[in-house]
Design an enzyme around this catalytic site. Structure first.
Site, short mmCIF file in Angstrom:
data_model
loop_
_atom_site.label_atom_id
_atom_site.label_comp_id
_atom_site.label_asym_id
_atom_site.label_seq_id
_atom_site.Cartn_x
_atom_site.Cartn_y
_atom_site.Cartn_z
N CYS A 120 0.79 -1.22 0.00
CA CYS A 120 0.00 0.00 0.00
C CYS A 120 0.83 1.28 0.00
CB CYS A 120 -0.95 0.00 1.19
SG CYS A 120 -2.05 -1.43 1.22
N HIS A 157 -3.12 6.96 2.01
CA HIS A 157 -3.58 5.67 1.50
C HIS A 157 -4.97 5.40 2.05
CE1 HIS A 157 -4.15 1.49 0.87
NE2 HIS A 157 -3.90 1.15 2.11
N ASN A 189 -10.20 -0.02 -0.67
CA ASN A 189 -8.75 -0.02 -0.47
C ASN A 189 -8.11 -0.64 -1.70
OD1 ASN A 189 -6.10 -0.67 0.19
ND2 ASN A 189 -6.58 -1.30 2.28
#
Length: 317
Positions: A118, A243, A273
């Site tokens: 990520c 993020h 996500n």
């Protein structure tokens, strides 16, 4: 915005994004797990998650990369390096970056994939920035693409309710003025087992509560340090682009940074996500909606599996 050494500098000159049309909404999850639809939004902040379906990771990376080239007004032959940030590639060979080069008809560029999950976009942006400043590269296409639904167990309540698919990209080139601030990056490998990929079925397994505690306690000092290193006070930021792990994490992080004049990206409410892709996707949405303008200062903050983290201040292209 200051840089740490030398007179060379780099900046982003274009941003591209691609979000697939497929959607996983809370009603679908409610039917799957036997919980009210509101339960999922209250715990994740997400109403929908993007799903690639039959579209491949490479196809998404190529579409985002093409959009970034168009935005930057750069021709494929001007690119001399392609970096693809991803943790969900179908196979390690060939690297996705080479497929991006092939499909975008970029000639003779160097290429490699980078996997810090990520935080991958922030890591890749750092590598592009430093290679340009060193003179090793001149114009770099950074793509960040993930097909997280392909590596998520649909029966796992801890992962399938947050992850989505998509791709973002940026063109980075040399500049007389710095457009990418010093990175503050690192890792906490004591938590390396908190997000793993099971080799038996390739599915992600995540200890969500421990990851949540780490992200909401350890990442805001990294973000503040990135501002300090760039010589930027948080009050000068026009945007904070974390993020999009979980909107509860995003909101907690933004509150602790104290950037009172900044818009906070919340793209994950609709896309989910998307791991390495989430920051460029969120930045592009802020640009398209007019919430940021060319030259504005934006703080990018990546964090995730590893446990890895990276943050830097950039000027919006």
């Amino acid at each position: 915005m200051r840089i740490t050494q030398g007179s060379r500098a780099a900046r982003m000159i274009g941003v591209g994004a691609y979000v697939p049309e497929g959607v996983v909404d809370n009603d679908e999850l409610a039917a799957r797990f036997g919980k009210p639809a509101e339960w999922f939004e209250s715990r994740t902040g997400m109403s929908t998650r993007a799903r690639a379906g039959a579209m491949t990771l490479t196809e998404m990376a190529v579409r985002a990369g093409a959009a970034a080239l168009t935005d930057a007004k750069v021709e494929p032959e001007q690119i001399d390096l392609v970096i693809t940030a991803t943790c969900s590639a179908d196979a390690p060979i060939p690297a996705v970056a080479f497929e991006v080069i092939r499909d975008l008809e970029i000639k003779s560029a160097a290429a490699f994939d980078l996997n810090t999950a990520c935080s991958g976009f922030c890591y890749s942006l750092t590598v592009a920035n430093d290679l340009i400043r060193a003179g090793t590269a001149h114009t770099v296409l950074v793509t960040a693409a993930e097909q997280m639904t392909a590596i998520t167990d649909p029966t796992d309540l801890g992962t399938s309710v947050v992850f989505g698919d998509g791709a973002g990209a940026a063109v980075v080139t040399g500049s007389n003025e710095p457009g990418i601030g010093p990175v503050v990056w690192g890792s906490d490998a004591s938590g390396a087992d908190l997000i793993v990929q099971d080799p038996s079925d390739r599915f992600l397994r995540m200890q969500g509560q421990k990851v949540f505690r780490w992200a909401t306690t350890e990442i805001h000092p990294v973000a503040l340090s990135a501002c300090q290193q760039a010589g930027v006070d948080p009050s000068e930021l026009a945007a904070v682009v974390p993020h999009q792990a979980n909107l509860r994490i995003v909101d907690a992080l933004a509150n602790k940074i104290g950037a009172t004049n900044a818009v906070v990206a919340r793209d994950g409410a609709e896309t989910g996500n998307t791991s390495a892709a989430s920051i460029p996707l969120a930045l592009r949405r802020l640009m398209d909606s007019g919430q940021v303008s060319t030259g504005d200062l934006a703080l990018l903050v990546g964090f995730g599996a590893g446990l890895s983290y990276a943050a830097q201040v950039i000027r919006v292209p």
